[in-house]
Motif scaffolding. Structure first.
Motif, PDB file in Angstrom:
ATOM      1  N   GLU A  51       0.829  -1.208   0.000  1.00 34.49           N
ATOM      2  CA  GLU A  51       0.000   0.000   0.000  1.00 34.49           C
ATOM      3  C   GLU A  51       0.865   1.260   0.000  1.00 34.49           C
ATOM      4  O   GLU A  51       0.568   2.224  -0.701  1.00 34.49           O
ATOM      5  CB  GLU A  51      -0.950   0.003   1.192  1.00 34.49           C
ATOM      6  CG  GLU A  51      -2.075  -0.995   1.050  1.00 34.49           C
ATOM      7  CD  GLU A  51      -2.952  -1.114   2.295  1.00 34.49           C
ATOM      8  OE1 GLU A  51      -2.618  -0.507   3.349  1.00 34.49           O
ATOM      9  OE2 GLU A  51      -3.978  -1.817   2.206  1.00 34.49           O
ATOM     10  N   ALA A  52       1.932   1.247   0.782  1.00 36.74           N
ATOM     11  CA  ALA A  52       2.828   2.412   0.823  1.00 36.74           C
ATOM     12  C   ALA A  52       3.503   2.605  -0.533  1.00 36.74           C
ATOM     13  O   ALA A  52       3.577   3.731  -1.045  1.00 36.74           O
ATOM     14  CB  ALA A  52       3.868   2.250   1.926  1.00 36.74           C
ATOM     15  N   ALA A  63       2.422   1.618  -3.448  1.00 39.96           N
ATOM     16  CA  ALA A  63       1.398   2.058  -4.406  1.00 39.96           C
ATOM     17  C   ALA A  63       1.081   3.541  -4.235  1.00 39.96           C
ATOM     18  O   ALA A  63       0.877   4.261  -5.219  1.00 39.96           O
ATOM     19  CB  ALA A  63       0.129   1.215  -4.251  1.00 39.96           C
ATOM     20  N   GLU A  64       1.044   4.000  -2.997  1.00 38.70           N
ATOM     21  CA  GLU A  64       0.767   5.428  -2.750  1.00 38.70           C
ATOM     22  C   GLU A  64       1.863   6.310  -3.346  1.00 38.70           C
ATOM     23  O   GLU A  64       1.579   7.314  -4.005  1.00 38.70           O
ATOM     24  CB  GLU A  64       0.624   5.689  -1.246  1.00 38.70           C
ATOM     25  CG  GLU A  64       0.439   7.157  -0.884  1.00 38.70           C
ATOM     26  CD  GLU A  64      -0.823   7.800  -1.460  1.00 38.70           C
ATOM     27  OE1 GLU A  64      -0.820   9.033  -1.660  1.00 38.70           O
ATOM     28  OE2 GLU A  64      -1.818   7.085  -1.707  1.00 38.70           O
ATOM     29  N   TYR A  65       3.124   5.944  -3.126  1.00 39.03           N
ATOM     30  CA  TYR A  65       4.206   6.754  -3.695  1.00 39.03           C
ATOM     31  C   TYR A  65       4.248   6.643  -5.214  1.00 39.03           C
ATOM     32  O   TYR A  65       4.540   7.620  -5.902  1.00 39.03           O
ATOM     33  CB  TYR A  65       5.559   6.401  -3.063  1.00 39.03           C
ATOM     34  CG  TYR A  65       5.684   7.012  -1.691  1.00 39.03           C
ATOM     35  CD1 TYR A  65       5.748   8.395  -1.531  1.00 39.03           C
ATOM     36  CD2 TYR A  65       5.698   6.215  -0.560  1.00 39.03           C
ATOM     37  CE1 TYR A  65       5.833   8.967  -0.273  1.00 39.03           C
ATOM     38  CE2 TYR A  65       5.785   6.783   0.706  1.00 39.03           C
ATOM     39  CZ  TYR A  65       5.844   8.153   0.849  1.00 39.03           C
ATOM     40  OH  TYR A  65       5.921   8.722   2.088  1.00 39.03           O
ATOM     41  N   LYS A  91       1.659   6.345  -7.109  1.00 42.31           N
ATOM     42  CA  LYS A  91       0.578   7.235  -7.545  1.00 42.31           C
ATOM     43  C   LYS A  91       1.039   8.695  -7.498  1.00 42.31           C
ATOM     44  O   LYS A  91       0.847   9.449  -8.451  1.00 42.31           O
ATOM     45  CB  LYS A  91      -0.653   7.028  -6.657  1.00 42.31           C
ATOM     46  CG  LYS A  91      -1.862   7.860  -7.072  1.00 42.31           C
ATOM     47  CD  LYS A  91      -3.061   7.528  -6.205  1.00 42.31           C
ATOM     48  CE  LYS A  91      -3.136   8.555  -5.111  1.00 42.31           C
ATOM     49  NZ  LYS A  91      -4.272   8.403  -4.213  1.00 42.31           N
ATOM     50  N   ARG A  92       1.672   9.076  -6.410  1.00 38.00           N
ATOM     51  CA  ARG A  92       2.165  10.454  -6.285  1.00 38.00           C
ATOM     52  C   ARG A  92       3.209  10.772  -7.352  1.00 38.00           C
ATOM     53  O   ARG A  92       3.250  11.884  -7.885  1.00 38.00           O
ATOM     54  CB  ARG A  92       2.782  10.672  -4.903  1.00 38.00           C
ATOM     55  CG  ARG A  92       1.787  10.663  -3.772  1.00 38.00           C
ATOM     56  CD  ARG A  92       2.487  10.891  -2.454  1.00 38.00           C
ATOM     57  NE  ARG A  92       1.606  10.722  -1.322  1.00 38.00           N
ATOM     58  CZ  ARG A  92       1.919  11.056  -0.079  1.00 38.00           C
ATOM     59  NH1 ARG A  92       3.111  11.576   0.189  1.00 38.00           N
ATOM     60  NH2 ARG A  92       1.061  10.876   0.899  1.00 38.00           N
ATOM     61  N   SER A 117       3.430   9.639 -10.312  1.00 42.42           N
ATOM     62  CA  SER A 117       2.913   9.648 -11.688  1.00 42.42           C
ATOM     63  C   SER A 117       2.825  11.062 -12.262  1.00 42.42           C
ATOM     64  O   SER A 117       2.828  11.235 -13.479  1.00 42.42           O
ATOM     65  CB  SER A 117       1.556   8.948 -11.759  1.00 42.42           C
ATOM     66  OG  SER A 117       0.580   9.689 -11.048  1.00 42.42           O
ATOM     67  N   VAL A 177      10.131   1.017  -0.242  1.00 40.32           N
ATOM     68  CA  VAL A 177       9.243   2.125   0.136  1.00 40.32           C
ATOM     69  C   VAL A 177      10.066   3.377   0.425  1.00 40.32           C
ATOM     70  O   VAL A 177       9.722   4.484  -0.002  1.00 40.32           O
ATOM     71  CB  VAL A 177       8.359   1.732   1.343  1.00 40.32           C
ATOM     72  CG1 VAL A 177       7.547   2.928   1.830  1.00 40.32           C
ATOM     73  CG2 VAL A 177       7.444   0.567   0.976  1.00 40.32           C
ATOM     74  N   GLU A 202       9.875   6.931  -1.566  1.00 39.62           N
ATOM     75  CA  GLU A 202       9.641   8.200  -0.854  1.00 39.62           C
ATOM     76  C   GLU A 202      10.735   9.197  -1.186  1.00 39.62           C
ATOM     77  O   GLU A 202      10.459  10.382  -1.403  1.00 39.62           O
ATOM     78  CB  GLU A 202       9.559   7.956   0.654  1.00 39.62           C
ATOM     79  CG  GLU A 202       9.027   9.156   1.443  1.00 39.62           C
ATOM     80  CD  GLU A 202      10.031  10.273   1.667  1.00 39.62           C
ATOM     81  OE1 GLU A 202       9.602  11.429   1.852  1.00 39.62           O
ATOM     82  OE2 GLU A 202      11.248   9.992   1.666  1.00 39.62           O
ATOM     83  N   TYR A 216      10.242  10.561  -4.630  1.00 41.36           N
ATOM     84  CA  TYR A 216       9.142  11.537  -4.569  1.00 41.36           C
ATOM     85  C   TYR A 216       9.621  12.838  -3.928  1.00 41.36           C
ATOM     86  O   TYR A 216       9.352  13.941  -4.420  1.00 41.36           O
ATOM     87  CB  TYR A 216       7.964  10.959  -3.786  1.00 41.36           C
ATOM     88  CG  TYR A 216       6.823  11.921  -3.634  1.00 41.36           C
ATOM     89  CD1 TYR A 216       6.064  12.308  -4.737  1.00 41.36           C
ATOM     90  CD2 TYR A 216       6.501  12.452  -2.397  1.00 41.36           C
ATOM     91  CE1 TYR A 216       5.019  13.209  -4.592  1.00 41.36           C
ATOM     92  CE2 TYR A 216       5.450  13.340  -2.248  1.00 41.36           C
ATOM     93  CZ  TYR A 216       4.719  13.723  -3.353  1.00 41.36           C
ATOM     94  OH  TYR A 216       3.681  14.619  -3.212  1.00 41.36           O
TER      95      TYR A 216
END
Length: 164
Positions: free
Chosen positions: A19-20, A22-24, A26-27, A29, A144, A148, A151
């Motif tokens: 999940e972590a 996938a969140e990064y 998404k950010r 993208s 992860v 991060e 990002y």
């Protein structure tokens, strides 16, 4: 738009890591074309001998080589790599992206090994080596953390306040 690939040995099994990540992803993208490639980790006995570990790492290195796109700049994550601040990573990634605009580099590829790391040969072939810390982290958490930091580098280069 910069193209970044994470070549990772091993799958994210724990839901919270997935999940972590996938969140990064998404950010990210908004800033880059990110591809995450998972390669299987070689199976080893409970207490493998050094020769067994080396053979497994060599097989993983062969699989990694097959997945590295042409015209890539490869960065191996390893404990003996160079420590960089977030700002240094951002400047370096900006320089890599500037090179890509001029056709010098098409893709940035980060390598993350499995439980036993990366084979010495694949680390020697890499353009650069990056260390997240002198501490030891699970390779799933390292993925992860790297996402991060990528990002964060994008945010720094974009002039936002995220990194503060």
């Amino acid at each position: 738009m910069q193209r970044i690939t994470l070549l990772c040995v091993g799958k994210l099994k724990e839901r919270f890591y997935a999940e972590a990540a996938a969140e990064y992803a998404k950010r990210l993208s908004r800033y880059c074309k990110l591809e995450m490639v998972e390669l299987p980790e070689e199976r080893l006995p409970e207490n493998p001998a050094p020769a067994q570990i080396d053979a497994a790492l060599e097989k993983e290195a062969e699989a990694i080589r097959r997945k590295i796109p042409p015209s890539s700049r490869v960065i191996a994550l390893c404990v003996e790599g160079r420590l960089r601040s977030s700002e240094e990573l951002a400047r370096t990634m900006a320089a890599w992206a500037a090179g890509a605009e001029h056709g010098l580099e098409k893709r940035l590829v980060f390598l993350i090994g499995g439980s036993f790391g990366l084979h010495e040969a694949i680390k020697a072939e890499a353009w650069g080596k990056l260390s997240m810390s002198p501490m030891t982290f699970p390779h799933h958490l390292a993925r992860v953390m790297l996402l991060e930091q990528i990002y964060r580098a994008c945010q720094i280069n974009g002039g936002t306040r995220y990194h503060k």
